[in-house]
Design an enzyme around this catalytic site. Structure first.
Site, PDB file in Angstrom:
ATOM      1  N   HIS A 140      34.021 157.342  34.436  1.00  0.00           N
ATOM      2  CA  HIS A 140      34.772 157.322  33.460  1.00  0.00           C
ATOM      3  C   HIS A 140      34.733 156.209  32.507  1.00  0.00           C
ATOM      4  O   HIS A 140      33.619 155.435  32.564  1.00  0.00           O
ATOM      5  CB  HIS A 140      36.273 157.179  34.383  1.00  0.00           C
ATOM      6  CG  HIS A 140      36.566 155.915  35.045  1.00  0.00           C
ATOM      7  ND1 HIS A 140      35.713 155.638  36.083  1.00  0.00           N
ATOM      8  CD2 HIS A 140      37.463 154.995  34.927  1.00  0.00           C
ATOM      9  CE1 HIS A 140      35.915 154.418  36.825  1.00  0.00           C
ATOM     10  NE2 HIS A 140      37.203 153.950  35.842  1.00  0.00           N
ATOM     11  N   HIS A 164      35.960 153.325  31.434  1.00  0.00           N
ATOM     12  CA  HIS A 164      36.412 151.965  31.895  1.00  0.00           C
ATOM     13  C   HIS A 164      35.223 150.969  31.711  1.00  0.00           C
ATOM     14  O   HIS A 164      34.099 151.298  32.070  1.00  0.00           O
ATOM     15  CB  HIS A 164      37.126 151.498  33.114  1.00  0.00           C
ATOM     16  CG  HIS A 164      38.567 151.974  33.233  1.00  0.00           C
ATOM     17  ND1 HIS A 164      39.445 152.306  34.405  1.00  0.00           N
ATOM     18  CD2 HIS A 164      39.544 152.361  32.139  1.00  0.00           C
ATOM     19  CE1 HIS A 164      40.621 152.773  34.195  1.00  0.00           C
ATOM     20  NE2 HIS A 164      40.577 152.830  32.709  1.00  0.00           N
ATOM     21  N   ASP A 182      34.056 148.238  33.160  1.00  0.00           N
ATOM     22  CA  ASP A 182      33.655 147.975  34.489  1.00  0.00           C
ATOM     23  C   ASP A 182      32.810 149.197  35.214  1.00  0.00           C
ATOM     24  O   ASP A 182      31.950 149.007  36.272  1.00  0.00           O
ATOM     25  CB  ASP A 182      34.738 147.426  35.561  1.00  0.00           C
ATOM     26  CG  ASP A 182      35.579 148.376  35.968  1.00  0.00           C
ATOM     27  OD1 ASP A 182      36.224 149.057  35.088  1.00  0.00           O
ATOM     28  OD2 ASP A 182      35.749 148.427  37.250  1.00  0.00           O
ATOM     29  N   HIS A 183      32.727 150.368  34.334  1.00  0.00           N
ATOM     30  CA  HIS A 183      31.772 151.279  34.823  1.00  0.00           C
ATOM     31  C   HIS A 183      30.868 151.745  33.728  1.00  0.00           C
ATOM     32  O   HIS A 183      29.844 152.644  33.990  1.00  0.00           O
ATOM     33  CB  HIS A 183      32.683 152.425  35.130  1.00  0.00           C
ATOM     34  CG  HIS A 183      33.806 152.238  36.320  1.00  0.00           C
ATOM     35  ND1 HIS A 183      33.203 152.966  37.744  1.00  0.00           N
ATOM     36  CD2 HIS A 183      34.603 151.499  36.329  1.00  0.00           C
ATOM     37  CE1 HIS A 183      34.355 152.177  38.496  1.00  0.00           C
ATOM     38  NE2 HIS A 183      35.049 151.628  37.702  1.00  0.00           N
ATOM     39  N   HIS A 237      43.384 158.623  37.343  1.00  0.00           N
ATOM     40  CA  HIS A 237      42.863 157.162  37.009  1.00  0.00           C
ATOM     41  C   HIS A 237      42.741 157.164  35.492  1.00  0.00           C
ATOM     42  O   HIS A 237      43.345 156.390  34.801  1.00  0.00           O
ATOM     43  CB  HIS A 237      42.003 156.707  37.811  1.00  0.00           C
ATOM     44  CG  HIS A 237      41.418 155.543  37.429  1.00  0.00           C
ATOM     45  ND1 HIS A 237      42.001 154.429  37.741  1.00  0.00           N
ATOM     46  CD2 HIS A 237      40.296 154.823  37.077  1.00  0.00           C
ATOM     47  CE1 HIS A 237      41.362 153.146  37.489  1.00  0.00           C
ATOM     48  NE2 HIS A 237      40.336 153.495  36.794  1.00  0.00           N
ATOM     49  N   ASP A 278      36.572 155.754  40.562  1.00  0.00           N
ATOM     50  CA  ASP A 278      37.785 155.309  40.881  1.00  0.00           C
ATOM     51  C   ASP A 278      39.013 155.964  41.265  1.00  0.00           C
ATOM     52  O   ASP A 278      40.025 155.949  40.853  1.00  0.00           O
ATOM     53  CB  ASP A 278      38.394 154.428  39.683  1.00  0.00           C
ATOM     54  CG  ASP A 278      37.603 152.998  39.404  1.00  0.00           C
ATOM     55  OD1 ASP A 278      36.654 152.665  40.483  1.00  0.00           O
ATOM     56  OD2 ASP A 278      37.944 151.941  38.698  1.00  0.00           O
ATOM     57  N   HIS A 296      34.651 150.519  43.893  1.00  0.00           N
ATOM     58  CA  HIS A 296      35.195 149.021  44.306  1.00  0.00           C
ATOM     59  C   HIS A 296      35.148 148.924  45.703  1.00  0.00           C
ATOM     60  O   HIS A 296      35.566 149.998  46.563  1.00  0.00           O
ATOM     61  CB  HIS A 296      36.525 148.845  43.591  1.00  0.00           C
ATOM     62  CG  HIS A 296      36.498 148.869  42.170  1.00  0.00           C
ATOM     63  ND1 HIS A 296      36.064 147.554  41.500  1.00  0.00           N
ATOM     64  CD2 HIS A 296      36.611 150.017  41.489  1.00  0.00           C
ATOM     65  CE1 HIS A 296      36.312 148.220  40.058  1.00  0.00           C
ATOM     66  NE2 HIS A 296      36.524 149.306  40.098  1.00  0.00           N
TER      67      HIS A 296
END
Ligand code: ZN
Ligand code: FE
Length: 256
Positions: free
Chosen positions: A57, A59, A61-62, A115, A134, A172
């Protein structure tokens, strides 16, 4: 059956990076790219050369490492069609039912929105493993940010339908906090009590609590257990639709 090696490592504050390799085919994929430096360091440690990034996805942090890693390695980036415009460097957009070959392994794509609106998961049946970003966490699930509870429940049900022994890699390390919350939802669940203790021990010695398995999550993850009579009773929601019970648990976690 071709072998698939898997290397998981912590990065950023609480993300996981995961590298997978089919040595015979000379293929190495990074599941998401939280941080280019951390992924590059893990590649160097393993002595592996990156050929693909599989994005779950959009985001940051990905996907934060996508462009730098692509610049260094000329790797091919796969990602979700429904949010392709937000995935830096994407080459191939994928959606539900798509399948592709990664070395000797077939990778199947599952839409798992909730998400984010276009979140996808990657399932490799020949290696008994799935990468769920996530969407599902150990003893938890992702925040429902772009979708709604019904949508997220539908996505989780798809993952619940995978073979029980499927190893699940998540985005995570949230397991210890998830376990604490889960015990407020289903304190009488003995498998959960036992697992919470094991998780405390793993974290005390700095060990990762991932991967998990579908079978273990079905037994201990309250988000996957709206059918539990004990949970229904505690929430005062006996007989309510599963997605509504899931939604109530998600709301309580948001407030916890
Ligand atoms: Zn995310
Ligand atoms: Fe994340």
């Amino acid at each position: 059956m071709p072998k698939l090696e898997i290397h998981q490592f912590p990065c950023l504050s609480d993300n996981f990076g995961v590298l997978i390799r089919d040595a015979e085919a000379g293929v190495v994929a990074s599941i998401d790219a939280p941080d280019a430096k951390a992924v590059a360091a893990a590649l160097a440690t393993q002595g592996w050369r990156l050929t693909h990034i599989l994005t779950t996805h959009h985001h940051g942090d990905h996907t934060g490492g996508n462009l730098a890693l692509k610049g260094e390695t000329r790797c091919t980036i796969f990602g979700p069609r429904a949010e392709a415009a937000k995935v830096p460097g994407i080459d191939t957009a994928l959606g539900d039912g798509d399948a592709f070959k990664l070395g000797g392994h077939e990778v199947r794509v599952l839409d798992t929105p909730g998400h984010t609106a276009g979140h996808i998961s990657y399932w490799i049946p020949s290696a008994n493993v799935a990468f769920v970003g996530d969407t599902l966490f150990a003893i938890g699930c992702g925040r429902v940010i772009e979708g709604n509870h019904e949508m997220m429940w539908h996505s989780l049900q798809k993952l619940m339908g995978l073979p029980k022994e499927t190893a699940i890699y998540c985005g995570h390390e949230y397991t210890q906090a998830n376990a604490r919350f889960a015990l407020t939802i289903e304190p009488e669940n003995e498998a959960l009590q036992k697992r919470a203790k094991a998780v405390d021990q793993m974290r005390a010695t700095g060990k990762a609590t991932l991967p998990t398995t579908i079978g273990l999550e079905l037994e201990t993850n309250p988000f996957l257990r709206p059918d539990s009579p004990a949970i229904q009773k505690r929430l005062g929601m006996a007989g309510k639709p599963a997605w509504q019970i899931f939604g109530e648990i998600r709301e309580r976690k948001n407030r916890s």
